[in-house]
Design a protein around this motif. Structure first.
Motif, mmCIF file in Angstrom:
data_model
loop_
_atom_site.group_PDB
_atom_site.id
_atom_site.type_symbol
_atom_site.label_atom_id
_atom_site.label_comp_id
_atom_site.label_asym_id
_atom_site.label_seq_id
_atom_site.Cartn_x
_atom_site.Cartn_y
_atom_site.Cartn_z
ATOM 1 N N THR A 114 0.837 -1.196 0.000
ATOM 2 C CA THR A 114 0.000 0.000 0.000
ATOM 3 C C THR A 114 0.875 1.250 0.000
ATOM 4 N N ILE A 115 0.192 2.390 -0.069
ATOM 5 C CA ILE A 115 0.852 3.689 0.059
ATOM 6 C C ILE A 115 0.165 4.414 1.208
ATOM 7 N N THR A 116 0.849 4.604 2.291
ATOM 8 C CA THR A 116 0.280 5.339 3.419
ATOM 9 C C THR A 116 0.574 6.828 3.275
ATOM 10 N N ARG A 117 -0.159 7.629 4.016
ATOM 11 C CA ARG A 117 0.120 9.068 3.991
ATOM 12 C C ARG A 117 1.535 9.342 4.499
ATOM 13 N N ALA A 118 1.929 8.625 5.554
ATOM 14 C CA ALA A 118 3.282 8.818 6.079
ATOM 15 C C ALA A 118 4.328 8.414 5.048
ATOM 16 N N GLY A 119 4.054 7.333 4.287
ATOM 17 C CA GLY A 119 4.989 6.912 3.259
ATOM 18 C C GLY A 119 5.101 7.920 2.134
ATOM 19 N N PHE A 120 3.959 8.477 1.725
ATOM 20 C CA PHE A 120 3.955 9.483 0.668
ATOM 21 C C PHE A 120 4.722 10.720 1.111
ATOM 22 N N PRO A 141 -6.038 5.655 -11.098
ATOM 23 C CA PRO A 141 -5.206 6.596 -10.349
ATOM 24 C C PRO A 141 -4.679 5.949 -9.074
ATOM 25 N N ALA A 142 -3.519 6.376 -8.640
ATOM 26 C CA ALA A 142 -2.951 5.869 -7.392
ATOM 27 C C ALA A 142 -3.619 6.568 -6.220
ATOM 28 N N CYS A 143 -3.797 5.818 -5.151
ATOM 29 C CA CYS A 143 -4.458 6.361 -3.962
ATOM 30 C C CYS A 143 -3.704 5.943 -2.712
ATOM 31 N N LEU A 144 -3.832 6.753 -1.673
ATOM 32 C CA LEU A 144 -3.350 6.342 -0.368
ATOM 33 C C LEU A 144 -4.244 5.231 0.166
ATOM 34 N N ASP A 145 -3.773 4.569 1.215
ATOM 35 C CA ASP A 145 -4.558 3.459 1.741
ATOM 36 C C ASP A 145 -5.865 3.900 2.390
ATOM 37 N N ASP A 146 -6.012 5.216 2.643
ATOM 38 C CA ASP A 146 -7.285 5.720 3.165
ATOM 39 C C ASP A 146 -8.223 6.204 2.063
ATOM 40 N N GLY A 147 -7.839 5.962 0.796
ATOM 41 C CA GLY A 147 -8.658 6.333 -0.340
ATOM 42 C C GLY A 147 -8.353 7.687 -0.935
ATOM 43 N N THR A 148 -7.469 8.466 -0.314
ATOM 44 C CA THR A 148 -7.137 9.792 -0.834
ATOM 45 C C THR A 148 -6.419 9.664 -2.178
ATOM 46 N N LEU A 149 -6.892 10.420 -3.164
ATOM 47 C CA LEU A 149 -6.289 10.403 -4.494
ATOM 48 C C LEU A 149 -4.909 11.057 -4.447
ATOM 49 N N LEU A 152 -2.513 16.980 -3.809
ATOM 50 C CA LEU A 152 -1.905 16.348 -2.640
ATOM 51 C C LEU A 152 -0.393 16.566 -2.643
ATOM 52 N N PHE A 153 0.220 16.416 -3.805
ATOM 53 C CA PHE A 153 1.656 16.607 -3.914
ATOM 54 C C PHE A 153 2.030 18.053 -3.605
ATOM 55 N N GLY A 154 1.288 18.993 -4.171
ATOM 56 C CA GLY A 154 1.581 20.399 -3.934
ATOM 57 C C GLY A 154 1.442 20.770 -2.463
ATOM 58 N N GLN A 155 0.458 20.209 -1.795
ATOM 59 C CA GLN A 155 0.282 20.501 -0.380
ATOM 60 C C GLN A 155 1.433 19.942 0.447
ATOM 61 N N ALA A 156 1.909 18.758 0.055
ATOM 62 C CA ALA A 156 3.055 18.174 0.769
ATOM 63 C C ALA A 156 4.290 19.056 0.616
ATOM 64 N N LEU A 157 4.496 19.603 -0.580
ATOM 65 C CA LEU A 157 5.615 20.517 -0.780
ATOM 66 C C LEU A 157 5.434 21.793 0.028
ATOM 67 N N LEU A 158 4.215 22.291 0.069
ATOM 68 C CA LEU A 158 3.926 23.536 0.785
ATOM 69 C C LEU A 158 4.134 23.375 2.282
ATOM 70 N N ASP A 159 3.764 22.215 2.816
ATOM 71 C CA ASP A 159 3.853 21.982 4.261
ATOM 72 C C ASP A 159 5.272 21.640 4.711
ATOM 73 N N LEU A 160 6.128 21.250 3.775
ATOM 74 C CA LEU A 160 7.423 20.708 4.162
ATOM 75 C C LEU A 160 8.326 21.691 4.904
ATOM 76 N N PRO A 161 8.454 22.955 4.486
ATOM 77 C CA PRO A 161 9.376 23.849 5.211
ATOM 78 C C PRO A 161 9.079 23.947 6.701
ATOM 79 N N SER A 162 7.814 24.023 7.074
ATOM 80 C CA SER A 162 7.496 24.104 8.502
ATOM 81 C C SER A 162 7.811 22.788 9.214
ATOM 82 N N ARG A 163 7.598 21.661 8.534
ATOM 83 C CA ARG A 163 7.944 20.366 9.124
ATOM 84 C C ARG A 163 9.447 20.274 9.359
ATOM 85 N N LEU A 164 10.220 20.738 8.381
ATOM 86 C CA LEU A 164 11.669 20.669 8.520
ATOM 87 C C LEU A 164 12.172 21.635 9.586
ATOM 88 N N ALA A 165 11.563 22.799 9.681
ATOM 89 C CA ALA A 165 11.972 23.778 10.697
ATOM 90 C C ALA A 165 11.789 23.221 12.103
#
Length: 538
Positions: free
Chosen positions: A413-419, A472-480, A485-498
């Motif tokens: 599967t692909i989990t949100r944490a894995g993605f 289409p590929a989906c997370l294991d919770d059904g999220t497309l 989704l990819f853009g949001q992960a990029l947007l959220d990353l700087p604060s996660r890294l900080a």
């Protein structure tokens, strides 16, 4: 090396802006490198074109398979040349970059061998490449020393207590932009191997220590034959004994697993073994089947060596090598010791133990670790199973050359944490690489270019699943998994890294995010992350 007339070879010189480094790139070096370029560059280009042609077949739906035209090699009764004494026992090898501190620590680590890596563990800035060549030259001469800013000093142990040095040059796909031959970039493979052998070949040959090389990213027997001819040319040009340059080949591309016998045969007078380059192999599987939606892999954490297609690959490698009298080397344990958390550290060591026990029981003749602290654990495991210098008597007749077993996709599967983990690893590694660091600890795993490539290729394949003609590929919770989704992960990353505190390459995170966005959204999967990133290095 005797000086050749200037008219006999084309002119080689550092590119504009590159430091001249006369201590390394003297006239003998420039003549040798120019001669290698003149003789072998066109052949290298043809083989790279053959790679692209082969990939086009896979993109059109074709599948890799064993070659019909080389069946006689696979069926033949032949063996590689006897192994040199220094390479008979390789039960633990440590790998890492070529900076002076790492070179000293690796040679002093207690491992049998040290793979000094110009490939996946080194960001090839000009300064880093030159410093690495100097460090290896001083290590071979026994004079290498390093004094850290904190006052700690690093010195080599006596030669009898050091690991055997094996150098990994960069692969055939890479150029070296800092050295030009009549205005054309030289092959990075020729640059790394040629310069190392020029400065160390005679000294190592006199000690019966090679030179020894690890050859990366090969895809065919023809590419192996090119290496054999290059090394023969180097031996002749430098007056070294014939076949003194011994090599181990990393089987880290999917096409290469179908030509292991052929690769050994092409290098039979100088090859010492094959290695399970597992992380690059997983990346190559994704890249080879980038247009095959039915062969998409689950998230990286679920793609371990017990998955059937990887188990088949490693066991076939053992069978092939031992049938031919060569070493079958195991792969890398990416875990590193977890400081300050005994429970997490014990869990990491348990994963290393399980992996090394699997390799030893499968018949491998040795294994890789990324950290000196793991050398004793790996040795303990192999000592318990391997009572001689190797396990060549383990024939593995149960391992068969089954194409479908070698390419069968694993479940998962692909989990949100894995993605999100893939996004983070790509950005953090790329930022560090652009900043000159090619080997980066991330969440207690030693990440290099190969592991970052897995994450990057998976993101591309997941995001383009619908374009590839499948669901289409989906997370294991059904999220497309889509651009949102990819853009949001990029947007959220700087604060996660900080929130994680200082990280290597922090000043280039924004640049890395931009690059990952471009590469992942591109209509085509970039062959290697480092190709475009290299143009941004000094």
């Amino acid at each position: 090396m005797s000086a050749a007339p200037r008219s006999a070879v084309p002119e080689a010189r550092p590119a504009p802006g590159a430091a001249p480094a006369p201590d390394l790139l003297d006239r003998d070096a420039l003549v040798l490198l120019a001669g290698l370029h003149q003789r072998f560059e066109s052949r290298r280009r043809r083989l790279l074109a053959a790679r692209r042609e082969r990939q086009a077949v896979f993109d059109a739906g074709g599948l890799p398979d064993f070659r019909a035209d080389t069946r006689a090699i696979r069926d033949g009764d032949w063996r590689v040349a006897p192994l040199p004494r220094a390479l008979l026992d390789r039960r633990v090898e440590i790998t890492g970059p070529v900076d002076p501190k790492m070179v000293i620590n690796a040679l002093n680590s207690g491992a049998n061998c040290y793979m000094a890596d110009f490939e996946d563990s080194t960001a090839p800035t000009w300064d880093a490449l030159l410093a690495g060549q100097r460090a290896l030259r001083e290590a071979v001469g026994g004079t290498l020393a390093f004094d850290a800013d904190n006052g700690k000093s690093y010195r080599l142990k006596p030669e009898a207590d050091r690991a055997v040095l094996i150098v990994r040059p960069r692969g055939w796909h890479l150029d070296e932009k800092h050295l030009l031959v009549e205005g054309v970039r030289i092959s990075a493979s020729l640059f790394d191997a040629g310069l190392f052998c020029l400065h160390n070949g005679a000294a190592l040959a006199a000690k019966d220590r090679g030179p020894y090389l690890y050859l990366p990213k090969l895809q065919s027997m023809e590419e192996a034959a090119l290496w054999n001819d290059v090394l023969t040319h180097i031996e002749q040009a430098l007056g070294l004994p014939a076949e003194c340059i011994k090599v181990t080949v990393l089987i880290e591309t999917l096409p290469a697993v179908f030509e292991m016998d052929e690769i050994l045969h092409a290098l039979r007078d100088r090859v010492a073994g094959l290695n399970c380059g597992r992380w690059d192999y997983i990346f190559s599987y994704i890249k080879t089947f980038r247009a095959h939606r039915d062969r998409a892999l689950p998230e990286r954490g679920q793609v371990g060596m017990t998955q059937p297609f990887l188990k088949a690959y490693s066991e076939l490698l053992v069978r092939t090598c031992h049938r031919r009298g060569a070493h079958a080397m195991g792969g890398m344990a990416a875990q590193i010791p977890v400081s300050g958390d005994p429970e997490a550290n014990e869990a990491a060591l348990a994963r290393v133990r399980a992996d090394k026990e699997r390799e030893a029981r499968a018949g491998h003749d040795g294994t890789w670790v990324a950290h000196p602290a793991l050398v004793p654990l790996a040795k303990e495991i192999f000592d318990a199973v391997m009572h001689g210098p190797n396990q060549h008597d383990v024939v593995r007749d149960d391992a068969v050359a089954d194409r479908d077993a070698l390419i069968g996709p694993p479940p998962g599967t692909i989990t949100r944490a894995g993605f999100e983990g893939n996004v983070e690893v790509c950005v953090r590694y790329l930022a560090a690489w652009l900043d000159g660091n090619g080997c980066v600890p991330i969440h207690w795993l030693m990440e290099d270019a190969a592991t970052a490539e897995i994450a990057r290729a998976q993101l591309w394949q997941w995001l383009h699943a619908r374009d590839l003609g499948g669901d289409p590929a989906c997370l294991d919770d059904g999220t497309l998994i889509d651009d949102r989704l990819f853009g949001q992960a990029l947007l959220d990353l700087p604060s996660r890294l900080a929130a994680q505190g200082p990280i290597p390459g922090a000043g280039r995170v924004a640049e890395a995010i931009g690059m990952l966005g471009e590469l992942t959204r591109s209509d085509t999967l970039e062959e290697f992350l480092t190709l475009s990133a290299y143009e941004r290095l000094a």
